[in-house]
Design an enzyme around this catalytic site. Structure first.
Site, PDB file in Angstrom:
ATOM      1  N   GLU A  99       1.249  -0.939  -0.244  1.00 58.16           N
ATOM      2  CA  GLU A  99       0.293   0.049   0.196  1.00 58.16           C
ATOM      3  C   GLU A  99       0.923   0.902   0.834  1.00 58.16           C
ATOM      4  OE1 GLU A  99      -2.157   1.310   2.873  1.00 58.16           O
ATOM      5  OE2 GLU A  99      -0.693  -0.386   5.015  1.00 58.16           O
ATOM      6  N   LEU A 101       1.642   5.218   1.206  1.00 57.38           N
ATOM      7  CA  LEU A 101       0.960   5.725   2.325  1.00 57.38           C
ATOM      8  C   LEU A 101       1.173   7.194   2.053  1.00 57.38           C
ATOM      9  CD1 LEU A 101       3.351   3.919   4.876  1.00 57.38           C
ATOM     10  CD2 LEU A 101       0.570   3.468   4.102  1.00 57.38           C
ATOM     11  N   ASP A 212      15.960  -3.016  12.144  1.00 58.72           N
ATOM     12  CA  ASP A 212      16.957  -1.919  11.650  1.00 58.72           C
ATOM     13  C   ASP A 212      16.168  -1.095  11.752  1.00 58.72           C
ATOM     14  OD1 ASP A 212      18.447  -1.395  10.036  1.00 58.72           O
ATOM     15  OD2 ASP A 212      18.055  -2.064   7.330  1.00 58.72           O
TER      16      ASP A 212
END
Length: 304
Positions: A99, A101, A212
């Site tokens: 998706e 953003l 990370d």
């Protein structure tokens, strides 16, 4: 939502959105060093995000999709949905579609909210992400290996954290970095691995961590809150995550204060954080070369 597997980019789009839609345009999105990234505009005006790499690197995206799915299952913090994964032999790419953003203005208490939600992630039940056997004593690791940047990241489940950090984090990176290490540094590494339990502690509970979480892997999402991207997930010690947030700069104090209110930070963390970040410095040494050697040396000198 189950992640779709497709044999071409066009197949992925039509399977997701129907035969009447197609990719109208694409524009590059900057940010990553390993993959190419694009915003794909569809013929109805909607947009999706695509990362792509060479055909042989599909495993990058398989691992990332699993990581996003695991984080999303906790329901604690914003994570983009992975929609489709596959290869396109005509375009000679592997890809991951997620998706898109749309950024919104940050909440007035953006950093406090980020800190609380990250703490909630770290306190979420994560037993199913290590072993499917409910009676297993294996508490740290992940159900599959993945990547830290472009480097393989071993997630073989272990019963305790220090063993996991020694065998699945430091030791593989030290082995890969041997060409950069002189004899003195090799001796320091051996001594550190042999006495790791003198410096680290076992956590009160395991935590699913992003793995990370430097500043570039958190963005303001459509609700004005922090969303986390590009994971290298595993179940470990939350201190390793906090240490990474301090490796290349640091978040504002309200972030850590709000985190501490939900998941208390032990006073000894400050003595351990550089050791957790040795993993990332070794990885940077292996990925980007000798300019990171002095950072590795500095951390080794602190502990051995």
């Amino acid at each position: 939502m189950e992640i779709l597997t497709a044999n071409s980019l066009d197949e992925a789009i039509t399977s997701l959105y129907g035969n009447n839609l197609h990719i109208a345009s694409r524009r590059p999105v900057h940010g990553g060093d390993i993959n190419e990234s694009y915003c794909l505009s569809l013929s109805d005006g909607a947009a999706v995000f695509m990362k792509c790499n060479t055909l042989k690197n599909l495993s990058f995206f398989e691992a990332e999709a699993k990581g996003l799915e695991a984080l999303q299952k906790t329901g604690t913090i914003g994570v983009p949905k992975a929609l489709a994964i596959g290869t396109d032999k005509k375009q000679r790419i592997s890809f991951l579609i997620m998706e898109y953003l749309e950024a919104a203005p940050k909440l007035s208490r953006y950093w406090e909210t980020f800190g609380r939600e990250l703490a909630m992630l770290h306190r979420a039940d994560c037993s199913s992400f290590v072993s499917e056997n409910e009676n297993s004593n294996l508490r740290f690791g992940f159900t599959s290996d993945n990547y830290i940047g472009a480097s393989p990241q071993i997630n073989t489940p272990k019963e305790n954290w220090i063993t996991f950090f020694r065998e699945c984090r430091l030791h593989p990176q030290i082995r890969m970095a041997e060409r950069y290490l002189d004899s003195g540094m090799r001796r320091q590494c051996t001594k550190l691995l042999d006495h790791l339990d003198s410096f680290l502690t076992e956590p009160e509970f395991p935590s699913l961590i992003h793995g990370d979480l430097w500043s570039g892997n958190a963005i303001c999402g459509p609700n004005g809150k922090a969303w986390i991207l590009d994971p290298a997930v595993y179940v470990g010690h939350y201190e390793a995550e906090l240490a990474m947030t301090e490796l290349f700069g640091t978040n504002p104090d309200p972030f850590y204060g709000a985190y501490h209110e939900v998941n208390g930070i032990d006073s000894g963390y400050q003595d351990r954080k550089d050791l957790y970040n040795l993993y990332h410095m070794l990885n940077h040494l292996n990925l980007f070369g000798g300019s990171y050697r002095s950072s590795v040396q500095r951390i080794l000198n602190r502990y051995v």
